[in-house]
Motif scaffolding. Structure first.
Motif, PDB file in Angstrom:
ATOM      1  N   MET A   1     126.441 -35.907 -27.619  1.00 55.75           N
ATOM      2  CA  MET A   1     126.475 -36.922 -26.967  1.00 55.75           C
ATOM      3  C   MET A   1     126.039 -38.591 -26.791  1.00 55.75           C
ATOM      4  N   THR A   2     126.025 -39.995 -26.333  1.00 62.06           N
ATOM      5  CA  THR A   2     125.556 -41.000 -26.064  1.00 62.06           C
ATOM      6  C   THR A   2     124.335 -41.179 -25.525  1.00 62.06           C
ATOM      7  N   GLN A   3     123.804 -41.479 -25.631  1.00 59.39           N
ATOM      8  CA  GLN A   3     122.091 -41.470 -24.559  1.00 59.39           C
ATOM      9  C   GLN A   3     122.828 -42.396 -23.300  1.00 59.39           C
ATOM     10  N   ARG A   4     123.759 -43.276 -23.320  1.00 58.53           N
ATOM     11  CA  ARG A   4     123.874 -43.901 -21.679  1.00 58.53           C
ATOM     12  C   ARG A   4     124.755 -43.104 -21.149  1.00 58.53           C
ATOM     13  N   ARG A   5     125.415 -42.080 -21.760  1.00 56.12           N
ATOM     14  CA  ARG A   5     126.208 -40.555 -21.124  1.00 56.12           C
ATOM     15  C   ARG A   5     125.575 -40.495 -20.824  1.00 56.12           C
ATOM     16  N   ARG A   6     124.692 -39.495 -21.594  1.00 52.29           N
ATOM     17  CA  ARG A   6     123.437 -38.844 -21.165  1.00 52.29           C
ATOM     18  C   ARG A   6     123.238 -39.151 -19.713  1.00 52.29           C
ATOM     19  N   THR A   7     122.387 -40.420 -20.057  1.00 53.00           N
ATOM     20  CA  THR A   7     121.997 -40.704 -18.732  1.00 53.00           C
ATOM     21  C   THR A   7     122.882 -40.640 -17.743  1.00 53.00           C
ATOM     22  N   SER A   8     123.630 -41.492 -17.766  1.00 50.49           N
ATOM     23  CA  SER A   8     125.207 -41.288 -16.608  1.00 50.49           C
ATOM     24  C   SER A   8     124.822 -39.969 -15.749  1.00 50.49           C
ATOM     25  N   ILE A   9     125.093 -39.045 -16.841  1.00 48.99           N
ATOM     26  CA  ILE A   9     125.223 -37.468 -15.933  1.00 48.99           C
ATOM     27  C   ILE A   9     124.138 -37.290 -15.083  1.00 48.99           C
ATOM     28  N   ILE A  10     123.283 -37.454 -16.004  1.00 48.92           N
ATOM     29  CA  ILE A  10     121.838 -36.815 -15.108  1.00 48.92           C
ATOM     30  C   ILE A  10     121.511 -37.183 -13.769  1.00 48.92           C
ATOM     31  N   LEU A  11     121.843 -38.783 -14.234  1.00 46.69           N
ATOM     32  CA  LEU A  11     121.320 -39.589 -12.788  1.00 46.69           C
ATOM     33  C   LEU A  11     122.853 -39.149 -11.404  1.00 46.69           C
ATOM     34  N   ILE A  12     124.239 -38.657 -12.124  1.00 50.57           N
ATOM     35  CA  ILE A  12     125.262 -38.193 -10.866  1.00 50.57           C
ATOM     36  C   ILE A  12     124.773 -36.577 -10.433  1.00 50.57           C
ATOM     37  N   LEU A  13     123.759 -35.853 -11.642  1.00 49.23           N
ATOM     38  CA  LEU A  13     123.881 -34.539 -11.083  1.00 49.23           C
ATOM     39  C   LEU A  13     122.460 -34.521  -9.793  1.00 49.23           C
ATOM     40  N   ALA A 119     123.727 -25.370 -12.753  1.00 49.74           N
ATOM     41  CA  ALA A 119     124.801 -24.724 -13.184  1.00 49.74           C
ATOM     42  C   ALA A 119     125.174 -25.771 -14.252  1.00 49.74           C
ATOM     43  N   MET A 120     125.777 -26.873 -13.709  1.00 53.53           N
ATOM     44  CA  MET A 120     125.689 -27.833 -14.787  1.00 53.53           C
ATOM     45  C   MET A 120     125.150 -28.669 -16.000  1.00 53.53           C
ATOM     46  N   VAL A 121     123.687 -28.059 -15.048  1.00 53.72           N
ATOM     47  CA  VAL A 121     122.362 -28.845 -16.595  1.00 53.72           C
ATOM     48  C   VAL A 121     122.331 -27.569 -17.357  1.00 53.72           C
ATOM     49  N   ARG A 122     123.064 -26.721 -16.868  1.00 54.99           N
ATOM     50  CA  ARG A 122     123.139 -24.925 -17.997  1.00 54.99           C
ATOM     51  C   ARG A 122     123.894 -25.195 -18.687  1.00 54.99           C
ATOM     52  N   ASP A 123     125.113 -25.561 -18.267  1.00 57.20           N
ATOM     53  CA  ASP A 123     126.192 -25.765 -19.071  1.00 57.20           C
ATOM     54  C   ASP A 123     126.098 -27.195 -19.684  1.00 57.20           C
ATOM     55  N   LEU A 124     125.700 -28.304 -19.484  1.00 54.17           N
ATOM     56  CA  LEU A 124     126.323 -29.579 -20.378  1.00 54.17           C
ATOM     57  C   LEU A 124     124.767 -29.462 -21.369  1.00 54.17           C
ATOM     58  N   PHE A 125     123.616 -28.752 -20.745  1.00 54.18           N
ATOM     59  CA  PHE A 125     122.602 -29.314 -21.835  1.00 54.18           C
ATOM     60  C   PHE A 125     121.778 -27.797 -22.700  1.00 54.18           C
ATOM     61  N   PRO A 126     121.393 -28.039 -23.373  1.00 52.94           N
ATOM     62  CA  PRO A 126     121.486 -26.862 -24.532  1.00 52.94           C
ATOM     63  C   PRO A 126     119.886 -26.497 -23.564  1.00 52.94           C
ATOM     64  N   VAL A 127     119.376 -24.886 -24.300  1.00 55.17           N
ATOM     65  CA  VAL A 127     118.652 -24.578 -23.137  1.00 55.17           C
ATOM     66  C   VAL A 127     117.065 -25.043 -23.550  1.00 55.17           C
ATOM     67  N   GLU A 128     116.869 -25.462 -24.066  1.00 48.18           N
ATOM     68  CA  GLU A 128     115.312 -25.828 -24.291  1.00 48.18           C
ATOM     69  C   GLU A 128     114.964 -27.718 -23.896  1.00 48.18           C
ATOM     70  N   LYS A 132     113.112 -30.625 -18.934  1.00 48.19           N
ATOM     71  CA  LYS A 132     113.049 -31.562 -18.580  1.00 48.19           C
ATOM     72  C   LYS A 132     114.315 -32.818 -18.275  1.00 48.19           C
ATOM     73  N   VAL A 133     115.053 -31.603 -18.271  1.00 49.26           N
ATOM     74  CA  VAL A 133     116.656 -32.364 -17.893  1.00 49.26           C
ATOM     75  C   VAL A 133     116.290 -31.623 -16.149  1.00 49.26           C
ATOM     76  N   PHE A 134     115.731 -30.707 -15.465  1.00 48.12           N
ATOM     77  CA  PHE A 134     115.300 -30.763 -14.218  1.00 48.12           C
ATOM     78  C   PHE A 134     114.002 -31.914 -13.947  1.00 48.12           C
ATOM     79  N   ALA A 135     113.269 -32.584 -14.565  1.00 45.04           N
ATOM     80  CA  ALA A 135     112.026 -33.216 -13.983  1.00 45.04           C
ATOM     81  C   ALA A 135     113.045 -34.373 -14.311  1.00 45.04           C
ATOM     82  N   LEU A 136     113.435 -34.632 -15.410  1.00 47.56           N
ATOM     83  CA  LEU A 136     114.135 -36.339 -14.626  1.00 47.56           C
ATOM     84  C   LEU A 136     115.480 -36.083 -13.489  1.00 47.56           C
ATOM     85  N   LEU A 137     115.697 -34.565 -13.164  1.00 47.06           N
ATOM     86  CA  LEU A 137     117.121 -34.688 -11.833  1.00 47.06           C
ATOM     87  C   LEU A 137     115.662 -34.948 -10.656  1.00 47.06           C
TER      88      LEU A 137
END
Length: 410
Positions: A1-13, A119-128, A132-137
């Motif tokens: 996925m693109t960085q822009r798409r990733r950022t958009s998803i993290i902002l919504i989550l 749950a969607m963090v676990r769905d949409l991003f690799p476990v490793e 980091k995604v939780f920290a961004l959330l």
């Protein structure tokens, strides 16, 4: 996925995870005004906060199986609709009993956003990448304590406490649209899952039997319970004991939240050099030390407003390190049952938080001692759970195999 798409998803989550905290923090400066208008006391108003926590805890257990059975979005739409309607209901409440009941239902509606987001963090991003995604959330989540009480203080002073719930209803509507059009479907509904009570309970028990989940979920829930004690008692401590105004209280609450947010972002850097397990242990040890010092100084009457702010800031910083790592370690063993695991983790956290906030209200003696006592005791129990539980973890799940692909890229 693109960085822009990733950022958009993290902002919504992130916005999804912030909905319930925003619903908590925004009306805190209005406690005295609510008490006056509904002819009750501030401790009685605080019970509406305790029931909100209970509603979140119960609601998460409800939504976990629904999110696994029907996918992430349908339960989201139902819960968000309930949140919008009950926010409008809270605005029209004419008694404290009605407000308490409506806040419970509002919590049941709001909590689906947080459960689905985890749950969607676990769905949409690799476990490793989960920690980091939780920290961004948490960075997005941090806007809640930074903005909500400050906005709530000024809005309440200008338009009355009822206007807070109008704003919450509008936020719910905007978030409903964002989840509808801005999030991908990273999980296919599992039609084989039964919604009968016995299979649901069996599913939850299977999650609980995973030693890594039970250790980090309960240690994390206990450590986080101290935050709920702080949130529930902070209007009394700052506006009653230290005599600050509602607006100043909002700024204090926002300033203290920088400790939580800043530490959560520092966590991302620390993960480059240390494992999540190491960070959780270090944070809990620090948390126990800070709260015991806080309790001693408060009991002896040797601490004023400045000292209280410093120690609360340090306490929140410890949570900023431990919480995202506890979350990532709790969910790491799961793929199929990620929704149920997320719900159970959230219910544990909120249930223990509800108990902590209720105890603060019951033990209220117009001092900060009940709040600090609960913060110290929950921190100590959390450390003990970690020390005992991690001995039973055999095969530690911390990162996925290299062959696992990113679901968004598929």
């Amino acid at each position: 996925m693109t960085q822009r798409r990733r950022t958009s998803i993290i902002l919504i989550l992130g916005a999804m995870t912030a909905l319930s905290p925003f619903s908590i923090d925004m009306y805190l400066p209005g406690f005295p005004a609510i008490a006056r208008d509904l002819q009750t006391t501030v401790p009685q108003v605080a019970l509406s906060l305790s029931t909100f926590f209970i509603g979140i805890s119960a609601g998460q257990l409800l939504y976990g199986p629904l999110l696994d059975r029907f996918g992430r979005k349908k339960p989201l739409y139902a819960g968000m609709s309930l949140f919008i309607l009950t926010s409008i209901g809270c605005m029209t409440a004419q008694s404290i009993d009605w407000l308490i009941a409506l806040r419970f239902l509002q919590a049941v509606g709001s909590c689906v956003a947080g459960v689905a987001a985890v749950a969607m963090v676990r769905d949409l991003f690799p476990v490793e990448e989960n920690a980091k995604v939780f920290a961004l959330l948490m960075l997005v989540l941090g806007l809640s304590p930074l903005l909500a009480p400050t906005i709530g203080g000024y809005v309440t002073a200008a338009f009355g406490w009822q206007s807070v719930f109008i704003i919450l209803a509008i936020m719910g509507a905007l978030l409903l649209l964002a989840t509808r059009y801005g999030l991908p479907n990273g999980y296919q509904p599992d039609t084989s899952l039964s919604l009968k009570p016995r299979p649901i309970l069996a599913n939850f028990l299977a999650v609980l039997r995973e030693p890594q989940f039970s250790t980090y979920a309960f240690a994390g829930g206990m450590s986080f319970a101290g935050l709920f004690a702080y949130v529930a008692d902070s209007p009394l401590v700052f506006m009653d004991i230290f005599k600050v105004s509602g607006q100043v209280y909002g700024w204090i609450f926002a300033g203290l939240s920088v400790g939580l947010i800043g530490a959560s972002q520092l966590n991302g850097l620390l993960l480059r050099h240390y494992r999540s397990e190491q960070l959780v242990f270090a944070a809990l040890c620090s948390q126990v030390t800070i709260t015991l010092i806080f309790l001693l100084l408060t009991s002896l009457g040797w601490i004023g407003l400045t000292g209280t702010l410093i120690l609360l800031f340090a306490f929140l910083a410890c949570l900023g390190i431990s919480n995202p790592n506890n979350g990532a370690l709790s969910l790491a063993p799961f793929t199929k049952n990620a929704g149920s695991a997320s719900a159970l983790m959230g219910a544990t956290q909120m249930g223990l938080g509800a108990l902590a906030s209720f105890c603060v209200s019951v033990l209220n003696n117009h001092t900060a001692i009940p709040m600090v006592s609960i913060m110290a005791s929950t921190s100590l129990v959390a450390l003990l759970i970690l020390l005992v539980g991690r001995r039973n973890i055999r095969n530690k799940a911390t990162k996925s195999a290299a062959s696992i692909q990113d679901p968004i890229a598929l």
